[in-house]
Scaffold this active site. Structure first.
Site, PDB file in Angstrom:
ATOM      1  N   GLU A  42      10.023  -5.085  -7.169  1.00 38.46           N
ATOM      2  CA  GLU A  42      10.977  -4.953  -6.072  1.00 38.46           C
ATOM      3  C   GLU A  42      10.349  -4.019  -5.040  1.00 38.46           C
ATOM      4  O   GLU A  42       9.873  -2.931  -5.392  1.00 38.46           O
ATOM      5  CB  GLU A  42      12.300  -4.360  -6.580  1.00 38.46           C
ATOM      6  CG  GLU A  42      13.315  -4.290  -5.456  1.00 38.46           C
ATOM      7  CD  GLU A  42      14.642  -3.648  -5.868  1.00 38.46           C
ATOM      8  OE1 GLU A  42      14.825  -3.332  -7.051  1.00 38.46           O
ATOM      9  OE2 GLU A  42      15.476  -3.470  -4.962  1.00 38.46           O
ATOM     10  N   ARG A 270       7.383  -0.828 -22.063  1.00 37.10           N
ATOM     11  CA  ARG A 270       6.858  -0.264 -20.832  1.00 37.10           C
ATOM     12  C   ARG A 270       5.938   0.905 -21.142  1.00 37.10           C
ATOM     13  O   ARG A 270       5.973   1.475 -22.229  1.00 37.10           O
ATOM     14  CB  ARG A 270       7.993   0.192 -19.916  1.00 37.10           C
ATOM     15  CG  ARG A 270       8.859   1.284 -20.511  1.00 37.10           C
ATOM     16  CD  ARG A 270      10.130   1.490 -19.702  1.00 37.10           C
ATOM     17  NE  ARG A 270       9.859   2.008 -18.382  1.00 37.10           N
ATOM     18  CZ  ARG A 270      10.188   1.374 -17.248  1.00 37.10           C
ATOM     19  NH1 ARG A 270      10.781   0.204 -17.295  1.00 37.10           N
ATOM     20  NH2 ARG A 270       9.945   1.918 -16.097  1.00 37.10           N
ATOM     21  N   LYS A 280      10.432   4.422 -10.085  1.00 35.91           N
ATOM     22  CA  LYS A 280      10.362   4.484  -8.626  1.00 35.91           C
ATOM     23  C   LYS A 280      11.471   5.361  -8.056  1.00 35.91           C
ATOM     24  O   LYS A 280      11.271   6.067  -7.083  1.00 35.91           O
ATOM     25  CB  LYS A 280      10.463   3.077  -8.044  1.00 35.91           C
ATOM     26  CG  LYS A 280       9.125   2.354  -8.082  1.00 35.91           C
ATOM     27  CD  LYS A 280       9.220   1.001  -7.420  1.00 35.91           C
ATOM     28  CE  LYS A 280       9.900   0.024  -8.334  1.00 35.91           C
ATOM     29  NZ  LYS A 280       9.920  -1.341  -7.824  1.00 35.91           N
TER      30      LYS A 280
HETATM   31  P1  ATP Z   1      10.927   1.460 -11.971  1.00 38.51           P
HETATM   32  O1  ATP Z   1      11.744   1.800 -13.172  1.00 38.51           O
HETATM   33  O2  ATP Z   1       9.718   2.285 -11.808  1.00 38.51           O
HETATM   34  O3  ATP Z   1      11.720   1.343 -10.717  1.00 38.51           O
HETATM   35  P2  ATP Z   1      11.143  -1.275 -12.157  1.00 38.51           P
HETATM   36  O4  ATP Z   1      11.083  -2.031 -13.420  1.00 38.51           O
HETATM   37  O5  ATP Z   1      12.478  -1.073 -11.575  1.00 38.51           O
HETATM   38  O6  ATP Z   1      10.365   0.069 -12.317  1.00 38.51           O
HETATM   39  P3  ATP Z   1      10.057  -3.379 -10.661  1.00 38.51           P
HETATM   40  O7  ATP Z   1       9.592  -3.379  -9.275  1.00 38.51           O
HETATM   41  O8  ATP Z   1      11.262  -4.150 -11.009  1.00 38.51           O
HETATM   42  O9  ATP Z   1      10.226  -1.879 -11.053  1.00 38.51           O
HETATM   43  O10 ATP Z   1       8.879  -3.729 -11.658  1.00 38.51           O
HETATM   44  C1  ATP Z   1       8.026  -4.814 -11.492  1.00 38.51           C
HETATM   45  C2  ATP Z   1       7.472  -5.180 -12.825  1.00 38.51           C
HETATM   46  O11 ATP Z   1       6.756  -4.086 -13.384  1.00 38.51           O
HETATM   47  C3  ATP Z   1       8.574  -5.525 -13.792  1.00 38.51           C
HETATM   48  O12 ATP Z   1       8.204  -6.709 -14.471  1.00 38.51           O
HETATM   49  C4  ATP Z   1       8.632  -4.359 -14.718  1.00 38.51           C
HETATM   50  O13 ATP Z   1       9.017  -4.750 -15.988  1.00 38.51           O
HETATM   51  C5  ATP Z   1       7.193  -3.829 -14.685  1.00 38.51           C
HETATM   52  N1  ATP Z   1       7.170  -2.401 -14.964  1.00 38.51           N
HETATM   53  C6  ATP Z   1       7.852  -1.437 -14.326  1.00 38.51           C
HETATM   54  N2  ATP Z   1       7.624  -0.233 -14.873  1.00 38.51           N
HETATM   55  C7  ATP Z   1       6.761  -0.433 -15.902  1.00 38.51           C
HETATM   56  C8  ATP Z   1       6.146   0.410 -16.877  1.00 38.51           C
HETATM   57  N3  ATP Z   1       6.374   1.712 -16.898  1.00 38.51           N
HETATM   58  N4  ATP Z   1       5.322  -0.158 -17.773  1.00 38.51           N
HETATM   59  C9  ATP Z   1       5.091  -1.470 -17.750  1.00 38.51           C
HETATM   60  N5  ATP Z   1       5.627  -2.330 -16.871  1.00 38.51           N
HETATM   61  C10 ATP Z   1       6.462  -1.827 -15.954  1.00 38.51           C
HETATM   62 MG    MG Z   2      13.496  -3.073 -11.739  1.00 43.53          MG
END
Ligand code: ATP
Ligand code: MG
Length: 572
Positions: A42, A270, A280
């Site tokens: 996102e 993760r 984020k």
């Molecule tokens: P955050 O919690 O940092 O906001 P998010 O999952 O909300 O992360 P997205 O932009 O939705 O952020 O993530 C894009 C992709 O990266 C998703 O498929 C998510 O599962 C993966 N991702 C996010 N954080 C991690 C992590 N710490 N380890 C592995 N994959 C991750």
């Molecule tokens: Mg997310």
């Protein structure tokens, strides 16, 4: 950005359970053996090292099985998203070494198709408009112990629902006045199945679709549909979506997207790192509350921050390879990342000399107008990488830390009467010191042994200390920024819901050396150039460098100072 890393191995050594699942599907002929994955961030912030794990996994699968991996911007929430984030994500994925070619997609490009599917669900009697607010809907959803209450609007006619949905789209209602919900099962053990919200009203301008829409789809509703539109075969995501998988499947199957057309969701754990927060939302708080200077502050675990700090994409990929992919949550020690980084930098970085906190040295028996050149290897292990000529003169800078007026035991560096080697040049002895009005030492008066040119004593006498130096007349002015960990505790998020994580911010994570001096060869080092300053660590040229002043970020010290410290303190 001037740098593009080398291409990753198409066949990274470690296999993992996701790869095995995909391999089994390929062997079974699912989707005729085609593999399509995607990385779906996102655009509501910069990518961090956790995303690197997901990027390496998804692009790695595509490479391994001759498939494709899309970069999809999951831009379904206009309030949090922006073009700046989109740009940074594209840049970071490229920098990490992955090429998505033309395969750059935006969830917002599918808004119309997604909306039409919503009408289809309404016509199937599988979705309804609820006139209650989100708060009320949430409180009637029940919990682990109690089933949810059906909404009084649940039994609306298909015609009425369709009419309301169209009017919602047309902008007849205000934010939050109505939502569209899937009609599934309010007593399901899985709370995600209790008539989840599909659309909410938001009169907000979207960074790509402008004011075309005032209905924006929820993640669960949109994600699987985007996957289906892009012919994704394996939709890899993190474990927190495991309980959402039945819903992911329900939407697709109810719309008739099944068999080889239906993407399969696979969850993995993760990445969590010690001394770091990876979210984020929290990283954004650090920026907004000015605990760091920006998203690419070199202390940030963002890819932009790590790039600016001097980390290499190769080492980040190697790290992602080594930590593997599993179904169990865990926390990786940040020292592993640093260890891999150091090994990489040690191989690739040329050597140079620089002084962080300069102390003037005058060599009294050196002719005042004489300059000599010392020829030094650019890399001690790779003579083929050549040499450089470093100017030497009678006025030099050495490190303040390398002088003690009263020397402790086993002090081999500068102190009155003790001979030291100036790296590659000659042997000098401090004869006297000059102090300012406050008694601070501001200059060392030294003599050199004219027979020691090249750095060796003519009679073979032993000189233990070798110091780095910079010729004053030739020095390049620099500001050098030294970093410590951004958090002072291993698990900043420990404690009830991480409430106190901001207290774990290390107040001394940045130290600036404003008056540093570098050897002349660094005068025109380009931004992002990496080098080792002898005895001081690995450094990277910062984007704030100007023609008058080089700015360097220290990537890492040469050795792991933390490991040393922990040992000294008797930590396990
Ligand atoms: P955050 O919690 O940092 O906001 P998010 O999952 O909300 O992360 P997205 O932009 O939705 O952020 O993530 C894009 C992709 O990266 C998703 O498929 C998510 O599962 C993966 N991702 C996010 N954080 C991690 C992590 N710490 N380890 C592995 N994959 C991750
Ligand atoms: Mg997310």
């Amino acid at each position: 950005m001037s740098e593009r890393s080398t291409t990753p191995d198409s066949d990274s050594p470690a296999t993992n359970f996701v790869r095995e699942l995909v391999e089994a599907d390929v062997k079974a002929g699912k989707a005729r053996g085609r593999v399509g994955t995607r990385f779906p961030p996102e655009p509501n912030g910069y990518l961090h090292i956790g995303h690197a794990k997901s990027i390496c996994l998804n692009f790695g699968l595509a490479q391994k099985f001759g498939g494709t991996c899309n970069l999809r911007l999951d831009d379904t929430n206009p309030l949090a998203e922006s073009e700046e984030y989109v740009r940074s994500i594209i840049e970071d994925v490229h920098w990490l070494g992955f090429d998505f070619g033309e395969r750059l997609y935006f969830a917002s490009d599918y808004f119309l198709q997604i909306y039409e599917w919503a009408e289809q669900l309404v016509r199937q009697g599988k979705a309804y408009v609820d006139d209650r607010g989100l708060e009320e809907i949430r409180s009637s959803r029940g919990n682990f112990y109690a089933v949810g209450q059906e909404s009084p609007y649940r039994s609306r006619s298909i015609e009425e629902n369709l009419d309301l949905l169209k009017r919602m789209r047309a902008g007849e209602f205000g934010d939050g006045e109505r939502v569209l919900r899937a009609k599934i099962d309010m007593s399901s053990a899985n709370q995600n199945m209790r008539d989840p919200v599909m659309y909410r009203i938001r009169h907000a301008t979207h960074h790509r679709t402008g004011d075309t829409w005032c209905l924006y789809p929820m993640y669960d509703w949109a994600h699987g549909l985007c996957d289906a539109i892009e012919n994704i075969t394996h939709s890899v995501c993190t474990l927190e979506f495991e309980d959402h998988r039945p819903l992911y499947d329900w939407f697709l199957l109810t719309l008739g997207i099944e068999g080889d057309k239906k993407p399969q969701q696979i969850e993995f754990a993760r990445l969590n790192l010690t001394y770091t927060v990876l979210s984020k939302r929290r990283l954004q708080q650090l920026v907004e509350e000015k605990l760091v200077s920006s998203w690419d502050d070199p202390r940030m675990p963002t890819l932009a921050g790590m790039r600016r700090r001097g980390f290499t994409p190769e080492s980040i990929r190697k790290f992602c390879d080594q930590i593997g992919v599993s179904k169990r949550e865990g926390t990786v020690e940040v020292q592993l990342l640093e260890f891999i980084q150091r090994e990489d930098l040690n191989q690739r970085c040329r050597r140079a000399m620089g002084v962080l906190r300069p102390l003037k040295v005058t060599i009294e028996n050196w002719p005042s107008d004489r300059t000599e050149y010392v020829e030094l290897l650019n890399h001690p292990e790779y003579p083929e990488r050549g040499t450089r000529r470093v100017p030497f003169s009678g006025t030099l800078f050495v490190e303040q830390d390398d002088f003690r007026e009263v020397a402790p035991p086993k002090w081999y560096r500068l102190t009155p009467g003790q001979e030291v080697r100036l790296r590659g040049a000659c042997l000098v002895t401090c004869k006297s010191v000059r102090k300012d009005a406050d008694g601070k030492v501001v200059e060392l008066r030294c003599e050199y042994d004219p027979n020691s040119w090249g750095g060796q004593a003519p009679d073979g006498r032993r000189v233990k200390g070798t110091l780095h130096w910079v010729s004053a007349a030739h020095a390049v002015d620099a500001e050098v920024r030294l970093y410590d960990r951004l958090f002072s505790t291993e698990y900043p998020m420990a404690g009830p819901e991480g409430t106190n994580w901001r207290n774990a911010v290390n107040q001394n994570s940045l130290e600036i050396c404003p008056d540093a001096k570098l050897e002349a060869s660094l005068a025109s080092a380009p931004v992002l150039d990496r080098l080792q300053l002898e005895r001081l660590g690995y450094f990277c040229v910062d984007r704030e460098t100007t023609p008058e002043r080089v700015v360097l970020n220290r990537t890492l010290e040469l050795k792991d100072a933390w490991a040393k410290l922990e040992k000294k303190l008797g930590c396990p």
